[in-house]
Design a protein around this motif. Structure first.
Motif, PDB file in Angstrom:
ATOM      1  N   PRO A   1       0.832  -1.211   0.000  1.00 42.98           N
ATOM      2  CA  PRO A   1       0.000   0.000   0.000  1.00 42.98           C
ATOM      3  C   PRO A   1       0.863   1.256   0.000  1.00 42.98           C
ATOM      4  N   ARG A   2       0.509   2.195  -0.876  1.00 47.15           N
ATOM      5  CA  ARG A   2       1.218   3.474  -0.961  1.00 47.15           C
ATOM      6  C   ARG A   2       0.186   4.603  -0.997  1.00 47.15           C
ATOM      7  N   PRO A   3       0.482   5.735  -0.380  1.00 45.25           N
ATOM      8  CA  PRO A   3      -0.449   6.881  -0.435  1.00 45.25           C
ATOM      9  C   PRO A   3      -0.661   7.305  -1.888  1.00 45.25           C
ATOM     10  N   LEU A   4      -1.914   7.357  -2.320  1.00 44.61           N
ATOM     11  CA  LEU A   4      -2.203   7.635  -3.719  1.00 44.61           C
ATOM     12  C   LEU A   4      -1.757   9.029  -4.139  1.00 44.61           C
ATOM     13  N   ARG A   5      -1.782   9.955  -3.231  1.00 45.93           N
ATOM     14  CA  ARG A   5      -1.407  11.339  -3.575  1.00 45.93           C
ATOM     15  C   ARG A   5      -0.002  11.381  -4.167  1.00 45.93           C
ATOM     16  N   SER A   6       0.919  10.634  -3.602  1.00 43.94           N
ATOM     17  CA  SER A   6       2.295  10.643  -4.108  1.00 43.94           C
ATOM     18  C   SER A   6       2.584   9.478  -5.041  1.00 43.94           C
ATOM     19  N   ALA A   7       1.941   8.333  -4.794  1.00 39.94           N
ATOM     20  CA  ALA A   7       2.268   7.125  -5.565  1.00 39.94           C
ATOM     21  C   ALA A   7       1.824   7.218  -7.014  1.00 39.94           C
ATOM     22  N   LEU A   8       0.706   7.885  -7.278  1.00 41.35           N
ATOM     23  CA  LEU A   8       0.228   7.974  -8.654  1.00 41.35           C
ATOM     24  C   LEU A   8       1.253   8.705  -9.523  1.00 41.35           C
ATOM     25  N   LYS A   9       1.798   9.782  -9.004  1.00 42.83           N
ATOM     26  CA  LYS A   9       2.825  10.513  -9.739  1.00 42.83           C
ATOM     27  C   LYS A   9       4.078   9.665  -9.895  1.00 42.83           C
ATOM     28  N   GLU A  10       4.498   9.043  -8.809  1.00 42.05           N
ATOM     29  CA  GLU A  10       5.730   8.249  -8.825  1.00 42.05           C
ATOM     30  C   GLU A  10       5.676   7.128  -9.856  1.00 42.05           C
ATOM     31  N   TYR A  11       4.584   6.363  -9.857  1.00 44.30           N
ATOM     32  CA  TYR A  11       4.524   5.205 -10.744  1.00 44.30           C
ATOM     33  C   TYR A  11       4.116   5.568 -12.166  1.00 44.30           C
TER      34      TYR A  11
END
Length: 297
Positions: free
Chosen positions: A138-148
């Motif tokens: 699980p990753r925080p979507l706020r940052s993970a969406l940009k990262e991935y």
């Protein structure tokens, strides 16, 4: 199409890429312990992928390939006059909790044909994989969406980084992995509905691997065939018998998936003004295509 596989860490130990079983088999043994999801927060069951998430991915990609210095447009972010470090993506408004987290994958596909697709709906077009990276943790979507979104576009080691000429032919998919449940046995799941994560031990060696929800259906597999394939994917090469299958721990999960082509992104968020073109070029392109059937879903 070959089943998707895990292709090792790209940025950290939690990042994995979708790949074909006939590629990078040498990495399988290194990934046996990378598939175990950490505890998924309580909001994951209500999380859904949205078109806004796909638009956000495209805007990040366009910003990167054009090296734009301006902030994201007001149609993509929810407040004006903020720096890149403080960008607030509008998709956060649809989340049950702005701090929500879950496992996710971002996939970029590219058209097989770069000409002759005008007038065809996205479902009538043929695409092939161009990059896919995500995480089972699980990753925080706020940052993970940009990262991935950026990692899958530029750091999937099976492909050259996406460049500006690729963008008009791309389709992005956002997959949120939700509704994790322990299975009563390794065949306690539904093909086309669930992805599965298996773990088992044989002669002091531990094995684990996962297939995303779409894999078994794409391959035309039964539950039994999918589990046996997954055991091989995990690196197990011995006999698969009923007694061993009885020791397999299986977790099922579902995927909330949304996808969007570049043309759809342009139509909805740019008023058919192509953000890859200068205002003059975009206006000229829009005028010349006014009598052309535009892609629409």
């Amino acid at each position: 199409m070959c089943p998707r596989d895990e292709d090792g860490s790209v940025k950290d130990k939690e990042s994995i890429s979708c790949t074909d079983n006939d590629k990078d088999d040498k990495d399988d043994d290194d990934n046996n312990d990378k598939s175990s999801p950490k505890s998924v927060d309580d909001t994951s069951a209500t999380l859904r992928a949205t078109p806004e998430m796909c638009h956000y991915c495209f805007h990040l990609l366009i910003k990167k390939v054009t090296s734009a210095s301006s902030s994201l447009s007001s149609s993509i972010i929810s407040s004006d006059n903020i720096s890149d470090n403080d960008i607030i993506p509008s998709f956060l408004e649809s989340l049950p909790d702005p701090a929500a987290s879950c496992p996710l994958f971002i996939t970029w596909d590219i058209r097989k044909r770069r000409n002759g697709y005008h007038g065809l709906s996205p479902s009538e077009q043929s695409f092939e994989l161009r990059g896919c990276i995500g995480t089972l943790a699980p990753r925080p979507l706020r940052s993970a969406l940009k990262e991935y979104a950026l990692m899958s576009a530029f750091h999937d080691r099976r492909f050259h980084p996406i460049d500006k000429s690729d963008v008009p032919h791309l389709r992005v998919s956002v997959s949120l992995l939700v509704n994790y449940e322990e299975c009563s046995h390794c065949h306690d799941w539904v093909v086309g509905v669930h992805g599965i994560l298996i773990k088992f031990t044989h002669r002091l060696s531990s094995y684990s691997a996962t297939y995303l929800p779409e894999v078994a259906m794409e391959q035309g597999w039964s539950q039994q065939e999918a589990v046996q394939s997954l055991m091989r994917k995990a690196g197990y090469r011995g006999e698969i018998c009923d007694s061993l299958l009885g020791t397999v721990n299986c977790t099922r999960y579902q995927s909330s998936k949304e996808r969007l082509t570049y043309q759809e992104h342009v139509q909805i968020y740019s008023g058919e003004n192509d953000p890859l073109l200068s205002p003059l070029e975009s206006s000229s392109s829009s005028s010349s295509s006014s009598d052309r059937v535009v892609e629409h879903s």
